[in-house]
Design an enzyme around this catalytic site. Structure first.
Site, PDB file in Angstrom:
ATOM      1  N   LYS A   4       0.841  -1.203   0.000  1.00 37.75           N
ATOM      2  CA  LYS A   4       0.000   0.000   0.000  1.00 37.75           C
ATOM      3  C   LYS A   4       0.874   1.249   0.000  1.00 37.75           C
ATOM      4  O   LYS A   4       1.880   1.295   0.707  1.00 37.75           O
ATOM      5  CB  LYS A   4      -0.903  -0.009   1.243  1.00 37.75           C
ATOM      6  CG  LYS A   4      -1.817   1.211   1.358  1.00 37.75           C
ATOM      7  CD  LYS A   4      -2.521   1.233   2.712  1.00 37.75           C
ATOM      8  CE  LYS A   4      -3.340   2.512   2.873  1.00 37.75           C
ATOM      9  NZ  LYS A   4      -3.917   2.633   4.233  1.00 37.75           N
ATOM     10  N   ASP A  48     -11.345   5.047  14.215  1.00 37.78           N
ATOM     11  CA  ASP A  48     -11.779   4.988  12.816  1.00 37.78           C
ATOM     12  C   ASP A  48     -11.312   3.717  12.112  1.00 37.78           C
ATOM     13  O   ASP A  48     -11.384   3.607  10.897  1.00 37.78           O
ATOM     14  CB  ASP A  48     -11.296   6.232  12.035  1.00 37.78           C
ATOM     15  CG  ASP A  48     -12.323   6.656  10.980  1.00 37.78           C
ATOM     16  OD1 ASP A  48     -13.524   6.388  11.192  1.00 37.78           O
ATOM     17  OD2 ASP A  48     -11.919   7.205   9.942  1.00 37.78           O
TER      18      ASP A  48
END
Length: 407
Positions: free
Chosen positions: A137, A265
């Site tokens: 990523k 989150d």
């Protein structure tokens, strides 16, 4: 003496040349990434494993600069730089997660990692190794700073838990400079299987406000659905009491760790393999082959699509030489399917679940406090399901939601 000399002169010495990797990829950045991983692992092979890691190891890095690169110039740029962050720390993490360095290198450099997704909000790119064991990523420079801050707490936590965690398994972090532009990349274990097809996929936060996949997302072959979609689908995870107790113990420890660091989150990434549907599909495919005498080309390619077995992000891992040597028959392979839990024998549905915590780098700072204020104005202060809230409240709601979803 002259006889000996002439004998030596006549002896033909054959020089064995080492096989050279060419790092062929569709974009220069990935070629440099492959070169960098190969170089870093080779360098580490010459470094003794320390008895224990020191504070300086969490600030260390290795840098390599290549100029006027003539060899393999059709695949690699003539100028590039590779920086590996905290090499000894990540080597130790790979060891604790059961990842062999040579396997790691081969997976990421034998063939190019394939680009398979962009993350809309962050702009991150995702790549998957050719054997679909690892996810690569891209990060922002801000996320690299967050990773450094996390690493000092993350490593001791992984040690304390003996690698038993649902958090992402971070295995390496690099900065690559190509054409004067800096790119940051992190490697982690793929949550999903490289041989069991996914039929449904959810990103769950335990929130119900603004937590529904868009129509555009739902139009994809394998959309990432959200909390309200899960509830609407009557979503349940049928793993039984014993597996539920073990899973919730691990998940609770992970969430408490994130809460202590004021992180929030995060999501539970849930993938579902429908065993009955997979068997039916295999039967139809076999029948079709028997009738036609040849396998349909589209179907044979389907298993190699990145979306079928590998989607972003993470306690054991493959042993040396395991990849690609199994006869896959629809069952879990523990060495590869490290996040897999099967449904219990008498469950209403015969399924295999893949579960892991992802997106763990969001700190409850000014941005999140402002986002919470904005959502409170929009939806009212009494709304329970707003995803942006204090870390402790977020953690409790998240765990309650997952607890209720498991049977």
């Amino acid at each position: 003496m002259s006889g000996v000399t002439s004998k030596l002169k006549k002896k033909h010495i054959r020089v064995k040349h080492q096989k050279v990797k060419v790092f062929r990829a569709s974009e220069p950045l990935i070629s440099v990434f492959m070169w960098g991983v190969n170089h870093a692992i080779n360098d580490l092979a010459c470094v003794n494993v320390p008895v224990m890691l020191m504070p300086d190891d969490f600030r260390s890095y290795s840098k390599t600069r290549v100029d006027n690169h003539l060899f393999n110039k059709e695949n690699l740029p003539s100028h590039f730089k590779v920086k590996e962050y905290c090499p000894l720390v990540f080597r130790n993490l790979r060891e604790r997660f059961g990842v062999d360095d040579q396997d790691y290198r081969e997976s990421l450099t034998r063939s190019e990692p394939l680009h398979f997704a962009n993350h809309g909000k962050s702009g991150a790119k995702f790549y998957i190794s050719s054997d679909r064991i690892y996810i690569v990523k891209t990060l922002t420079s801000e996320e690299v700073e967050q990773m450094h801050a996390l690493l000092k707490q993350y490593h001791p936590y992984v040690v304390e838990r003996h690698g038993k965690t649902l958090l992402p398994q971070y295995l390496g972090m690099y900065r690559l400079t190509v054409d004067g532009v800096e790119h940051y990349m992190v490697v982690s274990r793929n949550v999903f299987s490289n041989h069991l097809k996914l039929h449904r996929k959810y990103d769950l936060k335990g929130s119900t406000v603004d937590r529904e996949a868009s129509n555009k997302e739902k139009g994809k072959d394998l959309p990432t659905l959200k909390d309200n979609d899960f509830i609407r689908d009557g979503g349940k995870i049928f793993i039984g009491d014993e597996a539920k107790e073990k899973l919730m113990e691990t998940l609770t420890a992970d969430v408490e760790f994130l809460t202590r660091l004021h992180l929030m989150d995060y999501s539970l990434l849930l993938g579902v393999h429908d065993s009955e549907k997979a068997e039916q599909d295999d039967k139809e495919k076999t029948d079709s082959q028997d009738e036609n005498g040849v396998e349909d080309e589209d179907e044979s390619d389907e298993a190699n699509e990145p979306g079928q077995g590998g989607v972003p992000t993470p306690p054991d891992s493959p042993s040396p030489g395991l990849h690609g040597e199994f006869e896959f028959d629809g069952r879990i392979i523990p060495e590869i399917d490290i996040y897999a839990i099967p449904s219990y024998p008498s469950a209403p549905k015969r399924e295999i679940y893949f579960l892991a915590v992802i997106d763990v780098l969001t700190h409850y700072g000014m941005k999140k406090q402002a986002a919470k204020a904005a959502k409170t104005v929009k939806y009212g202060s009494n709304v329970e399901g707003i995803s942006t809230c204090e870390p402790e409240q977020y953690a409790k709601r998240f765990l309650d939601f997952i607890q209720k979803a498991i049977e």
